[in-house]
Scaffold this motif. Sequence first.
Motif, PDB file in Angstrom:
ATOM      1  N   LEU A 115      43.236 -38.161  41.945  1.00 49.32           N
ATOM      2  CA  LEU A 115      44.231 -38.576  41.113  1.00 49.32           C
ATOM      3  C   LEU A 115      44.119 -38.998  39.564  1.00 49.32           C
ATOM      4  N   ASP A 116      43.084 -38.293  39.192  1.00 48.62           N
ATOM      5  CA  ASP A 116      42.473 -38.478  37.985  1.00 48.62           C
ATOM      6  C   ASP A 116      43.341 -38.186  36.518  1.00 48.62           C
ATOM      7  N   ALA A 117      44.133 -37.162  36.852  1.00 45.04           N
ATOM      8  CA  ALA A 117      45.322 -36.705  35.833  1.00 45.04           C
ATOM      9  C   ALA A 117      46.450 -37.569  35.938  1.00 45.04           C
ATOM     10  N   HIS A 118      46.629 -38.543  36.834  1.00 43.11           N
ATOM     11  CA  HIS A 118      47.679 -39.237  36.833  1.00 43.11           C
ATOM     12  C   HIS A 118      47.751 -40.577  36.612  1.00 43.11           C
ATOM     13  N   LEU A 119      46.629 -41.268  36.096  1.00 49.38           N
ATOM     14  CA  LEU A 119      46.450 -42.649  35.863  1.00 49.38           C
ATOM     15  C   LEU A 119      47.358 -43.299  34.923  1.00 49.38           C
ATOM     16  N   ASN A 120      47.877 -42.839  34.226  1.00 47.09           N
ATOM     17  CA  ASN A 120      48.857 -43.452  33.179  1.00 47.09           C
ATOM     18  C   ASN A 120      50.086 -43.458  33.684  1.00 47.09           C
ATOM     19  N   LYS A 121      50.553 -42.541  34.768  1.00 43.55           N
ATOM     20  CA  LYS A 121      51.940 -42.467  35.222  1.00 43.55           C
ATOM     21  C   LYS A 121      52.462 -43.721  35.820  1.00 43.55           C
ATOM     22  N   LYS A 122      53.672 -44.033  35.814  1.00 44.02           N
ATOM     23  CA  LYS A 122      54.306 -44.939  36.805  1.00 44.02           C
ATOM     24  C   LYS A 122      54.253 -44.526  38.201  1.00 44.02           C
ATOM     25  N   THR A 123      54.260 -45.320  39.269  1.00 40.62           N
ATOM     26  CA  THR A 123      54.080 -44.714  40.711  1.00 40.62           C
ATOM     27  C   THR A 123      55.059 -43.998  41.009  1.00 40.62           C
ATOM     28  N   THR A 124      56.670 -44.537  40.244  1.00 42.04           N
ATOM     29  CA  THR A 124      57.787 -43.834  40.773  1.00 42.04           C
ATOM     30  C   THR A 124      58.012 -42.462  40.308  1.00 42.04           C
ATOM     31  N   GLN A 125      56.832 -42.173  39.233  1.00 36.43           N
ATOM     32  CA  GLN A 125      56.880 -40.401  38.846  1.00 36.43           C
ATOM     33  C   GLN A 125      56.076 -39.705  39.979  1.00 36.43           C
ATOM     34  N   LEU A 126      55.531 -40.330  41.175  1.00 35.76           N
ATOM     35  CA  LEU A 126      54.587 -39.449  42.164  1.00 35.76           C
ATOM     36  C   LEU A 126      55.341 -39.345  43.035  1.00 35.76           C
ATOM     37  N   SER A 127      54.493 -38.116  43.751  1.00 33.57           N
ATOM     38  CA  SER A 127      55.379 -37.720  45.224  1.00 33.57           C
ATOM     39  C   SER A 127      54.700 -38.852  46.177  1.00 33.57           C
ATOM     40  N   GLY A 128      55.426 -38.680  47.340  1.00 39.32           N
ATOM     41  CA  GLY A 128      55.180 -39.441  48.434  1.00 39.32           C
ATOM     42  C   GLY A 128      53.497 -39.554  48.849  1.00 39.32           C
ATOM     43  N   GLY A 129      53.053 -38.328  48.751  1.00 36.47           N
ATOM     44  CA  GLY A 129      51.427 -38.100  49.109  1.00 36.47           C
ATOM     45  C   GLY A 129      50.652 -38.721  47.977  1.00 36.47           C
ATOM     46  N   GLN A 130      51.093 -38.755  46.897  1.00 37.21           N
ATOM     47  CA  GLN A 130      50.146 -39.165  45.752  1.00 37.21           C
ATOM     48  C   GLN A 130      50.370 -40.803  45.801  1.00 37.21           C
ATOM     49  N   ARG A 131      51.615 -41.419  45.842  1.00 39.08           N
ATOM     50  CA  ARG A 131      51.694 -42.751  45.952  1.00 39.08           C
ATOM     51  C   ARG A 131      50.981 -43.095  47.291  1.00 39.08           C
ATOM     52  N   GLN A 132      50.610 -42.393  48.421  1.00 35.69           N
ATOM     53  CA  GLN A 132      49.942 -43.152  49.219  1.00 35.69           C
ATOM     54  C   GLN A 132      48.229 -42.881  48.854  1.00 35.69           C
ATOM     55  N   ARG A 133      47.807 -42.108  48.166  1.00 33.56           N
ATOM     56  CA  ARG A 133      46.598 -42.055  47.682  1.00 33.56           C
ATOM     57  C   ARG A 133      46.244 -43.373  46.887  1.00 33.56           C
ATOM     58  N   VAL A 134      47.237 -43.576  45.958  1.00 35.88           N
ATOM     59  CA  VAL A 134      47.291 -44.639  45.035  1.00 35.88           C
ATOM     60  C   VAL A 134      46.866 -45.942  46.224  1.00 35.88           C
ATOM     61  N   ALA A 135      47.645 -45.999  47.305  1.00 32.86           N
ATOM     62  CA  ALA A 135      47.415 -47.254  48.118  1.00 32.86           C
ATOM     63  C   ALA A 135      46.277 -47.235  48.456  1.00 32.86           C
ATOM     64  N   ILE A 136      45.659 -46.155  48.910  1.00 31.36           N
ATOM     65  CA  ILE A 136      44.354 -46.154  49.664  1.00 31.36           C
ATOM     66  C   ILE A 136      43.298 -46.295  48.615  1.00 31.36           C
ATOM     67  N   ALA A 137      43.408 -45.716  47.442  1.00 25.84           N
ATOM     68  CA  ALA A 137      42.336 -46.403  46.166  1.00 25.84           C
ATOM     69  C   ALA A 137      42.413 -47.640  45.970  1.00 25.84           C
ATOM     70  N   ARG A 138      43.658 -48.212  45.993  1.00 28.85           N
ATOM     71  CA  ARG A 138      43.393 -49.680  45.741  1.00 28.85           C
ATOM     72  C   ARG A 138      43.128 -50.636  46.753  1.00 28.85           C
ATOM     73  N   ALA A 139      43.084 -50.303  47.968  1.00 22.31           N
ATOM     74  CA  ALA A 139      42.506 -50.827  49.206  1.00 22.31           C
ATOM     75  C   ALA A 139      41.099 -50.609  49.299  1.00 22.31           C
ATOM     76  N   LEU A 140      40.508 -49.538  48.702  1.00 28.44           N
ATOM     77  CA  LEU A 140      39.178 -49.088  48.921  1.00 28.44           C
ATOM     78  C   LEU A 140      38.511 -49.762  47.758  1.00 28.44           C
ATOM     79  N   ILE A 141      39.167 -49.981  46.614  1.00 29.02           N
ATOM     80  CA  ILE A 141      38.377 -50.535  45.357  1.00 29.02           C
ATOM     81  C   ILE A 141      37.644 -52.009  45.446  1.00 29.02           C
ATOM     82  N   ASN A 142      38.086 -52.800  46.793  1.00 28.71           N
ATOM     83  CA  ASN A 142      37.410 -54.109  47.076  1.00 28.71           C
ATOM     84  C   ASN A 142      36.178 -53.835  47.717  1.00 28.71           C
ATOM     85  N   GLU A 143      35.965 -52.580  48.164  1.00 25.18           N
ATOM     86  CA  GLU A 143      34.774 -52.327  48.925  1.00 25.18           C
ATOM     87  C   GLU A 143      34.778 -52.855  50.294  1.00 25.18           C
ATOM     88  N   PRO A 144      35.874 -52.907  51.129  1.00 23.51           N
ATOM     89  CA  PRO A 144      35.807 -53.607  52.410  1.00 23.51           C
ATOM     90  C   PRO A 144      34.942 -52.856  53.344  1.00 23.51           C
TER      91      PRO A 144
END
Length: 377
Positions: A115-144
């Motif tokens: 999602l490098d090309a979408h970092l400045n977009k609002k999540t409402t501008q993304l497709s469902g699949g892209q929004r789920q990728r954002v959710a996965i990145a946010r969950a992983l950034i804490n390195e669980p």
Amino acid sequence: MSKHFGSFHALDNVSFTINKGEFFSLLGPSGCGKTTLLRIIAGFEYPDEGAVLFNDTNVLPLAANKRPSNTVFQSYALFPHLSVYENVAFPLRLKKENKKVIDEKVREYLHLVQLDAHLNKKTTQLSGGQRQRVAIARALINEPEVLLLDEPLSALDAKLRSNLLVDLDALHDKIGITFIYVTHDQAEALSVSDRIAVMNQGKVLQVGTPFEIYESPATEFVAQFIGETNIFASRVEECRPIEVPEGREPEFMVTLETPELIMPGTQEGQFVYITDYERTEPGQKVCFTVRPEKIRITLEPPVTNRSDINIFKGVVEEPVYSGFQSKFYVRLENGTIIKVFKQHSTYLDDGPEIEWKDTVYISWSANDGYIVEDIDK
């Protein structure tokens, strides 16, 4: 572990171990307890009894945000007023990380989920699949240590779900942490899991690799829930040992009398031959299964001198063409319907076309039948 909601048994004495780094799936129908189990692991619910161990440490006393796990939800749970960048950065801002660390990590994990090309977009501008990728990145950034995924693809259309599933599997291989994945979709679980726990009515019925779950189902429910199958109640007529090379697991040739396969004008069931790794006793009542793709369908009687081939005659009740294969519903002479799948491997060499109302012969090897349950137990 057990969990009740009033008189409802959501989890009934559930216990298993997940290995570090596994892609482990909890699979079962709606209401079977899989999401309740995931929420207990995450810290959003608490069991009535039992423990949740991470590296031999019971984490039940810890709040959800103190456990070494993060959760990806079906509904994304993103902040619509924030950019993609800020959504992923949010957990690090809560920890008061410095700006440089935040920027480096956000860009790293957005790159990981493409999602490098979408970092400045609002999540409402993304497709469902892209929004789920954002959710996965946010969950992983804490390195669980463990990523918990609660039916994360179920809101997506079939093609997008299939593509994202492949990406999710590749992501797991890259980062190497433990994934616990909740789904009701058998194809999803079979395609990405190292191991699967099949659940129903609050119980874990079988834990195994996708191959073990599909080829060697432990119960009638597992056999019917995982893919399509033919399943019949039977009585053991005979069980005799088969000679096998030294050091190999013992095998038995089992002769089954099957009431659903009683031939017209007879009082006894047609004998069915299968091989099994456990000894059964004459008179014992069991269920056996044979997968539709294991069955051969022909217009002529099979030519064979093998005694372990099961052969039945019937009429094609319903042919269903689905591109890569055809499904045939064959009505046997006694009225029983058996499903048969024929793979289309080539265009010209598949033999004569089988059509509606054709008289056909179906056959399968004893090695392709499997006893799934002892009815006497």
